[in-house]
Motif scaffolding. Structure first.
Motif, short mmCIF file in Angstrom:
data_model
loop_
_atom_site.label_atom_id
_atom_site.label_comp_id
_atom_site.label_asym_id
_atom_site.label_seq_id
_atom_site.Cartn_x
_atom_site.Cartn_y
_atom_site.Cartn_z
N TYR A 164 5.75 1.38 4.31
CA TYR A 164 5.35 0.54 2.77
C TYR A 164 3.59 0.63 2.86
CZ TYR A 164 10.31 0.05 2.21
OH TYR A 164 11.19 -0.51 1.38
N ASN A 165 4.08 1.72 3.68
CA ASN A 165 1.47 1.64 3.99
C ASN A 165 0.91 0.41 4.80
OD1 ASN A 165 -0.82 2.62 3.73
ND2 ASN A 165 -1.04 1.70 1.76
N TYR A 166 2.05 -0.22 5.35
CA TYR A 166 1.45 -1.74 6.11
C TYR A 166 0.53 -1.22 7.57
CZ TYR A 166 5.10 -4.30 4.69
OH TYR A 166 6.15 -4.95 3.57
N LYS A 184 -12.29 -13.86 6.99
CA LYS A 184 -10.79 -15.03 6.27
C LYS A 184 -9.70 -13.45 5.42
CE LYS A 184 -12.13 -18.65 7.37
NZ LYS A 184 -12.34 -20.44 6.60
N VAL A 185 -8.67 -13.24 5.84
CA VAL A 185 -8.16 -12.13 5.85
C VAL A 185 -7.04 -12.67 4.76
CG1 VAL A 185 -7.55 -9.77 4.84
CG2 VAL A 185 -9.14 -10.39 6.02
N ILE A 186 -6.28 -12.51 3.57
CA ILE A 186 -4.54 -12.88 2.86
C ILE A 186 -4.35 -10.92 3.02
CG2 ILE A 186 -3.19 -13.81 1.71
CD1 ILE A 186 -4.32 -15.39 2.77
N ASN A 187 -3.43 -10.64 4.24
CA ASN A 187 -2.85 -9.50 4.25
C ASN A 187 -1.47 -8.89 3.48
OD1 ASN A 187 -1.59 -6.73 4.51
ND2 ASN A 187 -1.72 -7.18 6.36
N PRO A 188 -1.04 -8.69 2.64
CA PRO A 188 0.30 -9.63 1.53
C PRO A 188 1.21 -8.72 2.43
CG PRO A 188 -1.06 -6.98 0.34
CD PRO A 188 -1.76 -7.90 1.05
N ALA A 189 1.51 -7.35 3.60
CA ALA A 189 2.65 -6.68 4.84
C ALA A 189 2.81 -7.97 5.16
CB ALA A 189 1.08 -5.95 5.18
N GLU A 190 2.00 -9.45 5.24
CA GLU A 190 2.34 -10.51 6.49
C GLU A 190 2.80 -11.34 5.64
OE1 GLU A 190 -1.15 -10.03 9.42
OE2 GLU A 190 -1.91 -11.26 7.64
N TRP A 232 11.12 -5.96 -4.91
CA TRP A 232 9.52 -6.14 -5.71
C TRP A 232 9.21 -7.01 -6.59
CZ3 TRP A 232 6.80 -5.83 -10.24
CH2 TRP A 232 6.12 -5.40 -9.94
N GLU A 233 10.02 -7.65 -7.01
CA GLU A 233 9.62 -9.18 -8.22
C GLU A 233 9.56 -10.15 -7.26
OE1 GLU A 233 12.35 -7.38 -8.55
OE2 GLU A 233 11.79 -6.61 -11.10
N GLY A 234 10.63 -10.26 -6.15
CA GLY A 234 10.15 -11.36 -5.27
C GLY A 234 8.67 -10.87 -4.67
N PHE A 235 8.38 -10.05 -4.34
CA PHE A 235 7.81 -9.56 -3.32
C PHE A 235 6.19 -10.52 -3.88
CE2 PHE A 235 10.15 -7.49 -0.44
CZ PHE A 235 9.25 -7.37 0.94
#
Length: 105
Positions: free
Chosen positions: A15-17, A33-39, A47-50
């Motif tokens: 998933y490109n993590y 400060k970073v928001i990383n969607p992989a976390e 897909w919709e939930g993510f």
């Protein structure tokens, strides 16, 4: 500045993590400060939930950094569209690194 990372995940090995984690680590080491969607771990593992969980996180950010290949990602395109509509700063990763001089912020 709170940065949201956006880029392709679906259909990519792991998933490109690794790219998301590496970029988040580099930015954090430079004081961002970073928001990383992989976390982000959504309740609904679809897909919709993510996307719902990721968009909620995006709303707390001021800046979006686009990882290479975002143009081919339906989710990243949606995140960019939302960011543009809300007047957020948007950078390609290479552009951000150059414009910020990799200095602490």
């Amino acid at each position: 500045m709170l940065i949201y990372l956006s880029g392709p995940m679906s259909g990519i090995k792991e998933y490109n993590y690794p790219a998301f984690r590496s970029t988040a680590r580099d930015l954090r080491e430079n004081g961002y400060k970073v928001i990383n969607p992989a976390e982000i771990k959504p309740i609904e593992q679809t897909w919709e939930g993510f996307m719902k969980a990721d968009i909620k996180a995006l709303m707390d950010c001021t800046t979006v950094v686009m990882l290479p290949g975002w143009e081919s990602s339906k989710g990243a395109q949606l995140e960019r569209h939302i960011a543009e509509a809300l007047g957020m700063e948007i950078f390609e990763l290479s552009e951000f690194q150059t414009s910020q001089g990799r200095k602490r912020r």
